[in-house]
Design a protein around this motif. Structure first.
Motif, mmCIF file in Angstrom:
data_model
loop_
_atom_site.group_PDB
_atom_site.id
_atom_site.type_symbol
_atom_site.label_atom_id
_atom_site.label_comp_id
_atom_site.label_asym_id
_atom_site.label_seq_id
_atom_site.Cartn_x
_atom_site.Cartn_y
_atom_site.Cartn_z
ATOM 1 N N UNK A 139 9.616 14.218 16.588
ATOM 2 C CA UNK A 139 9.849 14.221 15.146
ATOM 3 C C UNK A 139 8.895 13.256 14.436
ATOM 4 N N UNK A 140 8.631 12.128 15.072
ATOM 5 C CA UNK A 140 7.668 11.179 14.497
ATOM 6 C C UNK A 140 6.274 11.797 14.416
ATOM 7 N N UNK A 141 5.890 12.521 15.456
ATOM 8 C CA UNK A 141 4.580 13.182 15.455
ATOM 9 C C UNK A 141 4.507 14.204 14.328
ATOM 10 N N UNK A 142 5.561 14.974 14.154
ATOM 11 C CA UNK A 142 5.549 15.973 13.090
ATOM 12 C C UNK A 142 5.531 15.310 11.711
ATOM 13 N N UNK A 143 6.196 14.172 11.581
ATOM 14 C CA UNK A 143 6.144 13.420 10.321
ATOM 15 C C UNK A 143 4.716 12.962 10.036
ATOM 16 N N UNK A 144 4.042 12.436 11.071
ATOM 17 C CA UNK A 144 2.646 12.016 10.895
ATOM 18 C C UNK A 144 1.797 13.217 10.472
ATOM 19 N N UNK A 145 2.062 14.372 11.081
ATOM 20 C CA UNK A 145 1.326 15.580 10.722
ATOM 21 C C UNK A 145 1.507 15.976 9.266
ATOM 22 N N UNK A 146 2.657 15.638 8.681
ATOM 23 C CA UNK A 146 2.910 16.009 7.285
ATOM 24 C C UNK A 146 2.219 15.081 6.296
ATOM 25 N N UNK A 147 1.792 13.885 6.767
ATOM 26 C CA UNK A 147 1.170 12.909 5.858
ATOM 27 C C UNK A 147 -0.268 12.563 6.267
ATOM 28 N N UNK A 148 -0.777 13.168 7.342
ATOM 29 C CA UNK A 148 -2.091 12.813 7.873
ATOM 30 C C UNK A 148 -3.199 12.995 6.838
ATOM 31 N N UNK A 149 -3.016 13.946 5.916
ATOM 32 C CA UNK A 149 -4.073 14.304 4.963
ATOM 33 C C UNK A 149 -3.903 13.621 3.596
ATOM 34 N N UNK A 150 -3.045 12.587 3.531
ATOM 35 C CA UNK A 150 -2.814 11.833 2.291
ATOM 36 C C UNK A 150 -2.390 12.742 1.134
ATOM 37 N N UNK A 151 -1.274 13.440 1.287
ATOM 38 C CA UNK A 151 -0.842 14.385 0.243
ATOM 39 C C UNK A 151 -0.423 13.671 -1.037
ATOM 40 N N UNK A 152 -0.602 14.353 -2.153
ATOM 41 C CA UNK A 152 -0.128 13.832 -3.435
ATOM 42 C C UNK A 152 1.361 14.113 -3.617
ATOM 43 N N UNK A 153 1.826 15.204 -3.000
ATOM 44 C CA UNK A 153 3.246 15.564 -3.008
ATOM 45 C C UNK A 153 3.695 15.749 -1.567
ATOM 46 N N UNK A 154 4.799 15.105 -1.205
ATOM 47 C CA UNK A 154 5.339 15.203 0.149
ATOM 48 C C UNK A 154 6.768 15.739 0.061
ATOM 49 N N UNK A 155 7.022 16.840 0.760
ATOM 50 C CA UNK A 155 8.345 17.447 0.783
ATOM 51 C C UNK A 155 8.949 17.231 2.165
ATOM 52 N N UNK A 156 10.089 16.565 2.198
ATOM 53 C CA UNK A 156 10.750 16.215 3.451
ATOM 54 C C UNK A 156 12.120 16.873 3.496
ATOM 55 N N UNK A 157 12.308 17.782 4.446
ATOM 56 C CA UNK A 157 13.578 18.503 4.582
ATOM 57 C C UNK A 157 14.327 17.945 5.790
ATOM 58 N N UNK A 158 15.394 17.194 5.533
ATOM 59 C CA UNK A 158 16.198 16.540 6.572
ATOM 60 C C UNK A 158 15.340 15.688 7.511
ATOM 61 N N UNK A 159 14.593 14.711 6.969
ATOM 62 C CA UNK A 159 13.691 13.927 7.826
ATOM 63 C C UNK A 159 14.410 13.006 8.811
ATOM 64 N N UNK A 160 15.681 12.659 8.549
ATOM 65 C CA UNK A 160 16.386 11.697 9.400
ATOM 66 C C UNK A 160 17.238 12.367 10.470
ATOM 67 N N UNK A 161 17.305 13.689 10.449
ATOM 68 C CA UNK A 161 18.149 14.416 11.390
ATOM 69 C C UNK A 161 17.721 14.149 12.831
ATOM 70 N N UNK A 162 18.665 13.716 13.669
ATOM 71 C CA UNK A 162 18.381 13.508 15.086
ATOM 72 C C UNK A 162 17.737 12.184 15.436
ATOM 73 N N UNK A 163 17.493 11.331 14.429
ATOM 74 C CA UNK A 163 16.855 10.038 14.701
ATOM 75 C C UNK A 163 17.901 8.967 14.984
#
Length: 310
Positions: A139-163
């Motif tokens: 899940x951490x790797x996938x989170x990094x993948x969602x922000x690797x490109x320095x997005x201006x808008x970040x959409x997080x759907x249940x980011x804490x699930x399973x942590x």
């Protein structure tokens, strides 16, 4: 704050069922905006319309001055609720792949990936395959993948699930840092305590339509009335003569008295019966979790309080 995302009058139906009914809200630069609602409320459909995975029947989504197919998707990051990584691919390779999909420079992405792997407790895992990682690590790797490109808008759907709690704190701090540095964040979560702690504003949806929209301070002022919790053996008739009580919930030896909006708590406490059995007594505000549950179970707390609009 600059408006980054604008969702205007979205309507969406599947066959004969209308799942979105005139949904409108904004997300601004540097804020964390929560989109909340019970399962089946329309949150995922709203997010998929924003991402261009599907398109609304009516209404529009605007990113800065772009809408429809003109929205620059490479400026948006997305962590979906349904996780999915290629199991036999190395961590660094998959992160560089995500960056390439967003037209982000390879060497810059490699440096950011190494920095984030260290920050999230995955230092030295860049050459491990995804199948070697635990669920939380993946899940951490996938989170990094969602922000690797320095997005201006970040959409997080249940980011804490399973942590686990430690990883939740790491995610929470990093999401706050991203917002502090100007990223507009739209966050969907069922963990109300984290939403209440992190988010600047919220949009709550139920049965495809808005029920609450406003800043966290506005929502608390509008809906978070006081409640008095009493532990002790007391029948419901004990409290019937008390003024300013809108609802009484009792279970075993616990009585929870929900108070009206403008009650003066100090004066109200003086009116408790002298023969009241009190082992413990506390007065606090209704939590966001309780507001959520009341809306999800149709107890109409939002309708009783009136609507809040930002």
């Amino acid at each position: 704050m600059e408006k980054v995302l604008s969702v205007e009058h979205l309507q969406k139906s599947f066959k004969n069922t209308k799942v979105l009914k005139d949904i409108s809200f904004d997300v601004h630069q540097g804020e964390i905006m929560a989109i909340l609602g019970p399962n089946g409320a329309g949150k995922s459909t709203t997010i998929r319309n924003i991402m261009g995975i599907m398109y609304p029947d009516e209404g529009r989504v605007t990113f800065h001055n772009h809408n429809g197919d003109e929205i620059p998707r490479h400026k948006i990051g997305y962590l979906p609720e349904e996780r999915g990584l290629y199991k036999n691919v190395k961590v660094m390779d998959i992160l560089l792949y995500f960056a390439n999909l967003k037209d982000y420079p390879k060497e810059k992405a490699r440096k950011r990936a190494l920095d984030y792997l260290k920050k999230l407790g995955l230092e030295g895992k860049e050459n491990a395959s995804v199948e070697e990682l635990s669920k939380g690590m993946g899940q951490k790797v996938q989170f990094i993948g969602s922000i690797i490109h320095e997005p201006e808008l970040l959409i997080l759907d249940e980011p804490f699930s399973g942590l686990d709690p430690v990883s939740q704190e790491i995610f929470k701090d990093e999401i706050k840092n991203l917002a502090k540095n100007g990223t507009a964040i739209l966050l969907s979560s069922h963990q109300m305590n984290l939403v209440e702690e992190m988010c600047d504003r919220l949009f709550m949806i139920s049965k495809g339509q808005k029920v609450i929209y406003g800043s966290m301070d506005q929502v608390k002022a509008e809906y978070a009335n006081f409640k008095c919790t009493i532990r002790g053996k007391n029948g419901q008739n004990t409290f019937k003569s008390l003024p300013d009580v809108t609802r009484i919930d009792q279970s075993d030896d616990i009585s929870v008295l929900y108070l009206s909006k403008d009650v003066h708590v100090t004066n109200w406490l003086k009116q408790l019966p002298n023969d009241l059995n009190v082992q413990e007594l506390s007065v606090d505000r209704v939590s966001l979790h309780e507001i959520f549950v009341d809306i999800a179970t149709d107890k109409n707390i939002a309708q009783e309080a009136g609507e809040s609009d930002a």
